[in-house]
Design a protein around this motif. Structure first.
Motif, short mmCIF file in Angstrom:
data_model
loop_
_atom_site.label_atom_id
_atom_site.label_comp_id
_atom_site.label_asym_id
_atom_site.label_seq_id
_atom_site.Cartn_x
_atom_site.Cartn_y
_atom_site.Cartn_z
N ASP A 438 0.82 -1.19 0.00
CA ASP A 438 0.00 0.00 0.00
C ASP A 438 0.86 1.26 0.00
OD1 ASP A 438 -2.89 0.50 0.08
OD2 ASP A 438 -2.29 1.83 1.74
N GLU A 439 1.94 1.18 0.79
CA GLU A 439 2.86 2.32 0.81
C GLU A 439 3.47 2.54 -0.56
OE1 GLU A 439 5.80 1.92 3.94
OE2 GLU A 439 4.25 1.07 5.23
N TYR A 441 2.24 1.70 -3.43
CA TYR A 441 1.24 2.27 -4.34
C TYR A 441 1.11 3.76 -4.11
CZ TYR A 441 -0.13 -2.60 -5.02
OH TYR A 441 -0.12 -3.93 -5.29
N SER A 442 1.08 4.14 -2.85
CA SER A 442 0.87 5.57 -2.63
C SER A 442 2.12 6.36 -3.03
CB SER A 442 0.42 5.88 -1.20
OG SER A 442 1.30 5.30 -0.29
N GLU A 445 1.72 6.78 -6.67
CA GLU A 445 0.69 7.78 -6.95
C GLU A 445 1.17 9.19 -6.66
OE1 GLU A 445 -2.45 5.96 -4.72
OE2 GLU A 445 -2.89 4.59 -6.39
N ASP A 446 1.92 9.32 -5.56
CA ASP A 446 2.49 10.63 -5.25
C ASP A 446 3.39 11.12 -6.36
OD1 ASP A 446 1.20 10.92 -2.91
OD2 ASP A 446 2.91 10.44 -1.61
N LYS A 449 1.48 12.30 -9.18
CA LYS A 449 0.90 13.62 -8.93
C LYS A 449 1.91 14.73 -9.16
CE LYS A 449 -2.82 12.54 -5.75
NZ LYS A 449 -2.52 11.60 -4.63
N ARG A 466 -5.34 -1.92 -9.67
CA ARG A 466 -5.31 -1.00 -8.54
C ARG A 466 -4.54 0.28 -8.85
NH1 ARG A 466 -4.11 2.03 -5.06
NH2 ARG A 466 -3.68 1.78 -2.85
N VAL A 467 -3.38 0.15 -9.51
CA VAL A 467 -2.54 1.34 -9.66
C VAL A 467 -2.60 2.03 -11.01
CG1 VAL A 467 -0.83 0.63 -7.95
CG2 VAL A 467 -0.51 -0.02 -10.34
#
Ligand SMILES: Nc1ncnc2c1ncn2[C@@H]1O[C@H](COP(=O)(O)OP(=O)(O)OP(=O)(O)O)[C@@H](O)[C@H]1O
Ligand SMILES: Nc1ncnc2c1ncn2[C@@H]1O[C@H](COP(=O)(O)OP(=O)(O)OP(=O)(O)O)[C@@H](O)[C@H]1O
Ligand SMILES: [Mg+2]
Ligand SMILES: [Mg+2]
Lengths: 505, 336, 328, 326
Positions: A438-439, A441-442, A445-446, A449, A466-467
């Protein structure tokens, strides 16, 4: 179905270099059950397995087999009891053939000599039975990691044991092979074989297991019966926080065609035909998922983009500039790359976290004259440790002895220290626990962004969905399908990868 | 099947290189009596290759486990000197003398094995240390004359020296080499122990996880080397009809070079005894052929080195191509 | 307190001190003198110089079997060139430079062949060993060529503060080598390449170039060793430096350098060289007959290295009890 | 081991050993211009002595265009030397000049060569005494050791401590030299041999060994090194310890550098043999033997040509002419 206790480990202690890894662990498996073992990366699962199978000597504790205390001092000892184990770090021997690997140490013999004909035939029977894409006489060093995992599984299955231990067997398998494995497991269970199943893929665990033991920081955290295995509860027990694991079918995140093109791949073709005429673009801030079966050629494509291997023809453009790919040039242009074979290609096992993290970043570490600023190097690694929670957090820890998940974080962590334009990750979460996944993935995503273009190659369909903002599916070296701004499901991706067109479309 | 072809191809290539070397020397040094290419000379080449090849069998086993043995030369001396003592001070039958020699070889191998496999001393340094230990022991048990000066011990009894001869030009040492090489190759390819050697060499960790007793496998490889060294020492002393403290001085790299030239990777996990045999023949041909060129010794050294480099470059280039092909085959297979 | 003592970290200094104490007790007069220490250091100087460069090769998992004959060849070059240019101090400088160039070239050739064709260093240096020997013979016509030009012999014999120049060379070269490995980016790359060449390649390191530089550095120090040796003995021949290959490798391994690559430090290697020097010195001072010296030396090496290896292995076992107590 | 060795009965060996005889000898006459080739097989081609012998042989043969000399080095290994011997026999050399690595180990090959009609002239070291062959050209090492001892004792004034620097143990020649030296020193009650260490014939190692001698025995008065290279090393070490000329340092061989060091007072003496002379003598004998009717089998012992060792000290070093320095 489940009967008497088959194996029981009581009060197990183990430490490495003075650091306790297992403390007073209790673990019990009943006859005929699939018992899952879960825990974060570094929780001590593999260590516990290695103690049970005699690879490591325990510092304290006792193991009971069918109620009787036993001493297991080597893998042979446990084989004699009827235990087979598929270890996390593959134990296939590259210079030997598939058959030799499967029957290593148990070769059928005629007098003192190995009966190769019989061995190959027995292997062929196994391969036929389980329908693995293998040939008995292929030398393993010529096979990819997924195929090696299959050999490992075959080896475990060939032993007709009472207890089969599988430490992350699906980490480098694609959906199709994993499905095959699940069927095999269910069949074995129905035959009364006990199975210890370790995996970070929760849905597998929910689907397969009868009971579940959770380890946390080397101690028992919980033992759950089938009816108590509730996703949220498991995750919370495991890592102490709640993670949203729901995904199955969902609409792609919006992929914006009008965004600036960061990466433009034009007609990339391999020298040895592992991929042909590959053209695609990745936009600023976009996460592109690259799906397909094992051997589809995805790894080769991304290696060529990064410049590890040279393509025969084709062009790679980054931000409107044509690249002449080589790892060094790519790094300087702002491309990061996390290879799929972590252990062999990802990091330097003998070196510390600090030096591994700094390895690609000496252009930004402070250097006085010719002398590296140790303080700045250390500061960088501390930032990386903090940023993605690498454990142990000691920056001087040798990466080679860290758990797989944390090794992966080190490999990823070094790219977060620089300004990236494009990050390519190949199987980024193979063998990584839910929390860390999960980390990761984030983190991806970060990065997106912030405008970084990201390419994710993954065989984990759930992860792919998911990603990704957009998905490209490859099959036998060609791009066969693109999913953009549409509803996708795992089965749609899978059938594209397998070359089966769904009628529903 | 493809792989089968590949190994066969590589084998053919190395035999080919050996033949090229033979042809080269035939052209440069001539054929016929007193030249390079004639039966008498070629059989001597084989004879010269036989001791490195015999000891090379054991050394190949060790190198396949990713180990090395630098003590073979000194071990030969110790075995020889043990037999010389029995020869000089007892009237024990020669068979007993040779058995004692073999026993000493086995013990030396065991020492190496224990140091390397049980105490985890790196192979290179462990056997470098035993190299000086075995040589020192040889000096200590050396036979001295009435003045206390070390002397060479003649061992010229015909019941022993026949071993240094042959049936005509078919020397017994060549026959022994053929037997030992064949036995070594069969052990390597057709027994569990052989498979274990490859496994240990490819990855000690993976071998452990596959239930192989890594320490025991390595230890046995060293003991087998002790045996082959003892056989080598017997044939050497029989040919020299004597034993001296200097036997095997600087010999240790010969079997290793034979193995490595013959395609046994020092990193472990690959190669075989036939390769070592070809390597030993290659080195012996080189030594012998260069002598026939009638040039200054100094240039002989330069030429020897240059030929070895040329050959290994060719071999490496070829091997790289074969390996790439094989990987592609493997990849394709995975798709079906 | 004592239980917490990190043996493996300090085992090397401890072994050294133990050695010195034992020898001091056994041979107080002869051993405990500045002169003797100066002599010991002088006798390890050449090994120390050479191992400071060869360590680069060992760190990338290579080996160099040509050390001894390259040493001879460069010794021959320095003396021949000095003679050729008329035995003046300038000629000596030219000779030294020529020998260093030869060493660097030899190293570069090693590096290029090894990396381009991916041939084991063992084989390449095994072959060049023969070539360098041949060249040394060609240049000397198999003779000893002596050189007593003061500017040249000073390299090996001139003393500052009671210590001869080679000792300072050793210290300087070791420091440079330590600095490169410990402080510079290139040093980091060397360890990375030795630890995992594939991962290094992917991390943007020019593995080939880094490796070639390692061989060049090794060639340079080997040549320097040859120069110092020639100056110390005031002569050069094809036999100069015989036995140094094994000595250098032994020093490195005793000092904890792994021949598999990726592990080892310059101070460790210098420790190995000094330990060997002390060992030889001790055996000499104790009048151990040369027939027995090999036995003692071999045993000491085995015990020292085994002790080191056991320390590594035992680490985990020792702490067990403490953990149990803590959790009980 | 030590003590008496046992004799083993060997009935088979003695018969038929010399059966071949000289019948195989090829009829060639080097003096009549027949093509002749001679092999020189050295123990180790890279040392000054061996080079001296080689040059002596070559000089002797240089004036005949029909004579070809090939030299081989055995890399200090008896096994290799035996292989080269066999090779040379097969090659049909007309004569072999052999510097044995080990007399006993080479004996069978020498016998084989002689049986094949190839005269073998050994230099410097006999092969085992029962192996009769064409000739032996040698210096007597034991005697050389005795001569050095007497002269050294004289220079030391009959008293003081001596240390010996040895070569590689177990080599017959140097062991004999040391033995002769020790036996003679035993006659001088005032002189004591306090230590003996090996420097493996290496100059640099000898310097280290000498340094430790100087530490252990501050009152050391004499050093006997078994070869000149080591004596030179010892002299350099003494020099750098500011003891130049204070220690009586002796070597053996008589190579050029050692003679220079005797002149400069760094060394006290050496045993000189003229390697060139030895080489050319061996070559002369070889040429005589080739094609001669001479049958070695009728000999009861190998004919020896003894090259008288010359004791060289500062007094007489000047008498060795530059062209005799090798
Ligand atoms: N051989 C070893 N030497 C030192 N430390 C080790 C060794 N093996 C494991 N460890 C340490 O023990 C801890 C537990 O590791 P283990 O491999 O058992 O974790 P795991 O639960 O299997 O993790 P993962 O899910 O990542 O596989 C980790 O912190 C790891 O660094
Ligand atoms: N380093 C390698 N050594 C041997 N074979 C390899 C190697 N890399 C890839 N292959 C082979 O090439 C084929 C193409 O693999 P590639 O890795 O590009 O596919 P992929 O789609 O990324 O699949 P995977 O899921 O296995 O990564 C694979 O079948 C594999 O067997
Ligand atoms: Mg694990
Ligand atoms: Mg892939």
């Amino acid at each position: 179905m489940a009967g008497n206790t088959l194996i029981e480990a009581k009060g197990i202690y183990k430490s490495f270099s003075g650091v306790p890894v297992l403390q007073d662990v209790h673990f019990e498996v009943k006859a005929g059950e699939v018992h899952a073992l879960m825990g974060e990366n570094g929780a001590g699962k593999s260590t516990l397995i290695k103690i049970i199978t005699g690879v490591y000597t325990k510092d304290d504790g006792q193991i009971y087999w069918e109620g009787k205390p036993v001493e297991i001092n080597s893998y042979q000892d446990c084989q004699k009891l009827g235990v087979a184990c598929i270890y996390q770090e593959l134990s296939v021997i590259p210079p030997l053939t598939v058959a030799q690997n499967v029957y290593l140490g148990r070769e059928p013999r005629k007098g003192p000599f190995i009966d190769y004909a019989k061995m190959n035939q027995m292997t062929q029977e196994l391969i036929d039975k389980y329908q693995f894409p293998l040939k008995p006489t292929t030398v393993v060093e010529n096979l990819g990691i997924g195929q090696r995992q299959l050999i490992e599984i075959l080896k475990g299955l060939s032993q007709d044991s009472k207890l089969l231990i599988m430490d992350e067997p699906t980490a480098s398998l694609s959906g199709k092979e994993a499905e095959m494995l699940f069927k095999i497991i269910q069949k074995l269970r129905s035959e009364g074989v006990s199975i210890i199943y370790i995996s970070h893929r929760l849905e597998e665990v929910y689907m397969l297991s009868d009971r579940l033991t959770i380890l946390r920081d080397g101690k028992n955290a919980a033992v759950l019966e089938k009816e108590d295995i509730i996703p949220a509860k498991v995750i919370e027990t495991m890592i102490g926080k709640v993670v949203d694991e729901s995904a199955g079918s969902r609409k792609m995140l919006h992929s914006d065609d009008n965004a600036e093109v960061r990466l433009d791949v034009k007609n990339l073709t391999d020298k040895t035909d592992r991929y042909r005429n590959i053209s695609f673009q990745v936009h600023r801030g976009e996460i592109l998922g690259l799906g397909g079966l094992i051997g589809a050629g995805r790894t080769e494509v991304v290696r060529a983009i990064y410049g590890v291997d040279k393509a025969a023809s084709g062009e790679v453009w980054l931000d409107g500039k044509k690249l002449n790919p080589s790892p060094k040039a790519s790094i300087l242009e702002g491309i990061g790359f996390v290879p799929e074979d972590r252990r062999n290609q990802g990091f330097i096992p003998l070196l510390s976290t600090t030096k591994n993290v700094a390895l690609t970043n000496y252009d930004i570490v402070k250097i006085n004259g010719t002398s590296i600023s140790d303080a700045d190097e250390l500061a960088m690694s501390k930032r990386a440790i903090q940023a993605i929670d690498i454990r142990p957090s000691d920056p001087n820890k040798q990466v080679g002895v860290m758990s797989g998940g944390n090794q992966q974080k080190v490999v990823l962590g070094k790219w977060l220290m620089r300004d990236l334009k494009l990050l390519i990750v190949d199987e980024p979460t193979a063998g990584i626990d839910v929390g860390a996944k999960d980390e990761i993935y984030s983190i991806l995503e970060d990065l997106a962004k912030q405008g970084v273009a990201v390419i994710v190659v993954t065989s984990d369909l759930q992860e792919l969905l998911r990603v990704s903002h957009r998905i490209i599916v490859m099959r036998k070296g060609d791009i066969v399908k693109e999913f953009k701004n549409v509803e996708v499901t795992q089965s749609k991706v899978l059938s594209a990868g397998q070359g089966v067109e769904e009628e529903a479309e | 099947m493809k792989r089968m072809n590949q190994t066969t191809m590589r084998r053919l290539i190395s035999i080919g290189m050996l033949l090229i070397l033979v042809v080269l020397f035939t052209i440069l040094a001539g054929a016929g009596k007193g030249k390079f290419f004639n039966f008498d000379n070629l059989i001597e080449v084989v004879r010269d290759a036989s001791i490195p090849a015999i000891i090379g069998v054991g050394v190949t086993f060790i190198i396949i486990t990713a180990g090395i043995d630098l003590s073979t030369g000194s071990m030969m001396a110790l075995v020889g000197m043990t037999m010389a003592n029995i020869y000089a001070y007892t009237l024990l039958p020669f068979s007993v003398m040779m058995l004692a020699g073999i026993l000493v070889g086995l013990l030396c191998g065991l020492c190496n094995g224990i140091i390397v496999a049980k105490f985890n001393v790196p192979e290179f340094i462990g056997t470098l240390a035993t190299m000086s230990i075995f040589r020192a022991l040889t000096y200590i048990i050396a036979i001295r004359d009435a003045n206390g000066v070390i002397k060479s011990q003649p061992m010229n009894h015909s019941q022993y020296t026949w071993l240094g001869t042959g049936i005509g030009k078919f020397y017994y040492v060549i026959i022994a080499m053929i037997i030992i090489v064949a036995a070594g190759q069969i052990t390597l390819k057709y027994t569990r122990f052989g498979t274990n050697l490859y496994s240990v060499g490819a990855s000690k960790k993976a071998a452990t996880l596959s239930g192989i007793d890594v320490a025991k496998t390595r230890l046995i490889a060293y003991v087998i080397t002790g045996f082959t060294v003892a056989i080598g020492a017997i044939f050497t002393t029989a040919r020299l009809q004597s034993a001296t403290t200097a036997i095997g001085m600087d010999f240790e790299f010969n079997p290793i070079a034979a193995a490595v030239v013959g395609g046994v990777a020092l990193s472990g996990g690959s190669g075989d005894v036939i390769g070592t045999l070809i390597g030993a023949l290659f080195m012996a041909t080189l030594e012998n052929g260069v002598r026939k060129l009638s040039i200054n010794t100094a240039y002989q050294y330069v030429i020897k080195g240059a030929i070895i480099i040329a050959v290994v470059i060719f071999d490496a280039t070829y091997k790289a191509r074969m390996d790439r092909k094989a990987r592609e085959e493997g990849a394709k297979e995975g798709l079906e | 307190m004592m239980k917490n003592f990190n043996w493996s970290k300090y085992s090397k200094p401890i072994i050294l001190v133990a050695f010195i104490v034992v020898l001091s007790i056994l041979r107080p007069k002869a051993f405990l003198s500045l002169d003797n220490f100066s002599n010991v250091l002088w006798s390890v100087a050449v090994i120390g110089i050479m191992v400071s460069g060869s360590i680069f090769v060992f760190l990338i998992g290579g080996i160099d079997l040509s050390i001894a004959t390259l040493c001879a060849f460069s010794a021959v070059v320095v003396v021949s060139v000095t003679h050729m240019l008329g035995d003046t101090p300038v000629a000596v400088i030219a000779g030294v430079l020529a020998a260093l160039v030869v060493g660097a070239l030899a190293g570069a050739i090693h590096g290029i062949i090894i990396t381009t064709f991916k041939i084991p260093a063992f084989l390449v240096t095994f072959a060049t060993q023969s070539i360098f020997l041949g060249l040394a013979m060609v240049f000397t016509n198999n003779k000893i060529i002596s050189c007593t030009v003061p500017a040249f012999t000073a390299i090996g014999a001139f003393k500052i503060l009671g210590f001869p120049l080679p000792v300072y060379f050793m210290v300087i070269i070791a420091l440079i080598s330590w600095y490169i490995l410990r402080k510079t980016v290139y040093g980091r790359y060397v360890y990375a390449v030795g630890g995992n060449p594939t991962a290094s390649e992917i991390s943007g390191i020019n593995v080939k170039l880094a490796s070639i530089v390692c061989y060049v550095l090794s060639g340079l120090t080997t040549a320097l060793g040859g120069i110092v040796l020639a100056s110390m003995t005031q002569q050069a021949s094809s036999g100069t430096g015989a036995g140094y290959t094994n000595d250098v490798i032994t020093a490195a391994v005793i000092g904890g350098v792994s021949l598999l690559g990726g592990e080892g430090t310059v101070p460790g290697a210098i420790f190995g060289a000094v330990l060997m020097g002390l060992l030889n010195n001790g055996l000499n001072l104790m009048s151990v007959p040369s027939t027995h010296a090999g036995l003692v030396k071999g045993l000491v090496i085995v015990v020292a290295v085994a002790f080191d290896a056991m320390q590594h292995a035992d680490q985990s076992r020792k702490k067990v009890k403490k953990v149990k107590k803590a959790s009980a | 081991g030590g003590g008496a060795t046992t004799t083993r009965e060997d009935t088979a060996a003695s018969s038929g050993a010399a059966a071949g005889g000289s019948s195989a000898k090829v009829k060639v006459d080097p003096y009549a211009g027949d093509e002749v080739k001679i092999a020189y097989i050295a123990h180790d081609i890279g040392t000054p002595n061996n080079q001296g012998w080689k040059e002596g042989i070559e000089r002797e043969c240089a004036s005949w265009s029909n004579i070809k000399v090939d030299s081989y080095g055995a890399e200090e290994s008896a096994e290799t030397q035996v292989q080269i011997m066999t090779d040379c026999i097969n090659q049909g050399y007309n004569a072999i000049i052999l510097q044995c690595s080990d007399g006993t180990a080479l004996a069978p090959s020498v016998k084989q060569a002689e049986e094949a009609g190839i005269p073998v002239i050994t230099v410097n070291l006999d092969c085992s005494s029962d192996t009769i062959h064409s000739a032996l050209v040698m210096a007597v090492d034991y005697d050389a050791g005795r001569m050095a001892a007497d002269k050294m004792a004289e220079q030391m004034g009959g008293s003081g401590k001596i240390a010996i620097i040895q070569g590689v143990p177990g080599l017959e020649r140097t062991d004999n030299l040391e033995k002769g030296f020790r036996d003679t020193i035993a006659n001088y009650s005032g002189i004591e041999i306090v230590d003996a260490q090996s420097a493996s014939f290496q100059k640099d190692t000898a310097m280290t060994v000498m340094n430790s001698f100087l530490q252990s025995y501050p009152d050391l008065k004499g050093v006997f090194a078994i070869n000149d290279a080591m004596a030179e090393g010892a002299a350099l070490a003494a020099q750098s310890a500011n003891k130049k000329g204070q220690i009586v340092i002796w070597g053996a061989d008589g190579e050029k550098d050692a003679l220079a060091m005797i002149e400069s007072g760094d060394m006290a003496g050496t045993i000189y043999t003229n390697s060139w002379d030895e080489g050319s003598t061996a070559a002369k004998i070889a040429l005589l033997m080739i094609g001669s009717e001479y049958d070695y089998t009728c000999l009861t012992a190998t004919p020896k040509v003894i090259m008288e060792p010359i004791v060289v000290t500062k007094e007489n070093v000047g008498t060795i002419a530059e062209e005799d320095r090798w």
